[in-house]
Enzyme design. Structure first.
Site, PDB file in Angstrom:
ATOM      1  N   GLU A   1      46.931  35.646 -28.516  1.00  0.00           N
ATOM      2  CA  GLU A   1      45.889  36.664 -28.330  1.00  0.00           C
ATOM      3  C   GLU A   1      46.344  38.013 -28.852  1.00  0.00           C
ATOM      4  OE1 GLU A   1      47.155  34.506 -26.228  1.00  0.00           O
ATOM      5  OE2 GLU A   1      45.831  34.065 -24.543  1.00  0.00           O
TER       6      GLU A   1
ATOM      7  N   CYS B   1      47.476  35.096 -20.561  1.00  0.00           N
ATOM      8  CA  CYS B   1      48.461  35.586 -19.597  1.00  0.00           C
ATOM      9  C   CYS B   1      48.104  37.019 -19.176  1.00  0.00           C
ATOM     10  CB  CYS B   1      49.869  35.527 -20.189  1.00  0.00           C
ATOM     11  SG  CYS B   1      50.222  36.877 -21.332  1.00  0.00           S
TER      12      CYS B   1
ATOM     13  N   ILE C   1      54.015  33.233 -31.445  1.00  0.00           N
ATOM     14  CA  ILE C   1      55.202  33.294 -32.312  1.00  0.00           C
ATOM     15  C   ILE C   1      56.414  33.509 -31.402  1.00  0.00           C
ATOM     16  CG2 ILE C   1      56.324  34.499 -34.228  1.00  0.00           C
ATOM     17  CD1 ILE C   1      53.457  35.556 -34.978  1.00  0.00           C
ATOM     18  N   GLU C   2      57.234  32.464 -31.275  1.00  0.00           N
ATOM     19  CA  GLU C   2      58.365  32.535 -30.343  1.00  0.00           C
ATOM     20  C   GLU C   2      59.639  32.990 -31.048  1.00  0.00           C
ATOM     21  OE1 GLU C   2      58.387  28.740 -28.305  1.00  0.00           O
ATOM     22  OE2 GLU C   2      56.603  29.322 -27.153  1.00  0.00           O
TER      23      GLU C   2
ATOM     24  N   CYS D   1      52.274  36.286 -27.769  1.00  0.00           N
ATOM     25  CA  CYS D   1      51.172  35.342 -27.528  1.00  0.00           C
ATOM     26  C   CYS D   1      50.151  35.392 -28.667  1.00  0.00           C
ATOM     27  CB  CYS D   1      50.447  35.697 -26.241  1.00  0.00           C
ATOM     28  SG  CYS D   1      51.375  35.379 -24.741  1.00  0.00           S
TER      29      CYS D   1
HETATM   30  N1  THU Z   1      51.027  31.731 -24.731  1.00  0.00           N
HETATM   31  C1  THU Z   1      50.055  32.297 -25.507  1.00  0.00           C
HETATM   32  O1  THU Z   1      50.212  32.414 -26.734  1.00  0.00           O
HETATM   33  N2  THU Z   1      48.929  32.705 -24.904  1.00  0.00           N
HETATM   34  C2  THU Z   1      48.659  32.551 -23.589  1.00  0.00           C
HETATM   35  O2  THU Z   1      47.617  32.992 -23.139  1.00  0.00           O
HETATM   36  C3  THU Z   1      49.588  31.860 -22.708  1.00  0.00           C
HETATM   37  C4  THU Z   1      50.920  31.576 -23.301  1.00  0.00           C
HETATM   38  C5  THU Z   1      52.265  31.252 -25.380  1.00  0.00           C
HETATM   39  C6  THU Z   1      53.491  32.038 -25.073  1.00  0.00           C
HETATM   40  C7  THU Z   1      54.563  31.012 -25.341  1.00  0.00           C
HETATM   41  O3  THU Z   1      54.835  31.003 -26.738  1.00  0.00           O
HETATM   42  C8  THU Z   1      53.919  29.690 -24.995  1.00  0.00           C
HETATM   43  O4  THU Z   1      52.526  29.933 -24.978  1.00  0.00           O
HETATM   44  C9  THU Z   1      54.356  29.119 -23.637  1.00  0.00           C
HETATM   45  O5  THU Z   1      54.214  30.066 -22.633  1.00  0.00           O
END
Ligand code: THU
Length: 134
Positions: free
Chosen positions: A55, A90, A43-44, A53
């Protein structure tokens, strides 16, 4: 539930990804030891840093519902419109996983066609945990 089925849940979660800035869509499905599954997507945010993220969305949903015993998490991510590829968690998500899960916790990466199984120990060796604070 087997890990292929867990990955299918992660693919469902990915459909709800809110990622207008990166166009990178991630889904996660967290399997509790009692068999329940909590799904999450990334969710950005226009201010970028409040983004979450997939997870952590799944883990925070589960913990906020009283769950703390987890067996595995399946993760799928990739550019919007593509079927999703191997997307490793991440560093921040690995640390959040380490707060609640032991070394043998399973991290399942893949997509609809193929999955690979890792452990938390493999992806976050020498983790800093509550044991360090004792
Ligand atoms: N992102 C995740 O949701 N999980 C990860 O393990 C790596 C990155 C998301 C964060 C951001 O919304 C997009 O992926 C690009 O980095």
């Amino acid at each position: 539930m087997d890990y292929k089925e867990l990955m299918a849940e992660a693919l469902k979660a990915r459909k709800y990804s809110y990622s207008p800035y990166s166009n990178f869509c991630v889904g996660a499905a967290l399997l509790c030891k009692n068999g329940k599954v909590y799904k999450g997507c990334n969710i950005e945010n226009a201010a970028y840093t409040p983004s979450n993220c997939a997870e952590r969305t799944a883990i925070f949903k589960a913990v906020s519902e009283g769950e703390r015993d987890f067996e595995a998490i399946a993760i799928v991510g990739g550019k919007k419109g593509e079927c999703g590829d191997f997307c490793a968690p991440c560093g921040v998500c690995r640390q959040v996983i380490a707060e609640f899960c032991g070394k043998d916790f399973k991290i399942i990466l893949g997509n609809a066609d193929k999955i690979e199984e890792y452990t938390l120990e493999t992806l976050l060796p020498l983790a800093f945990t509550n044991k360090n604070l004792q």
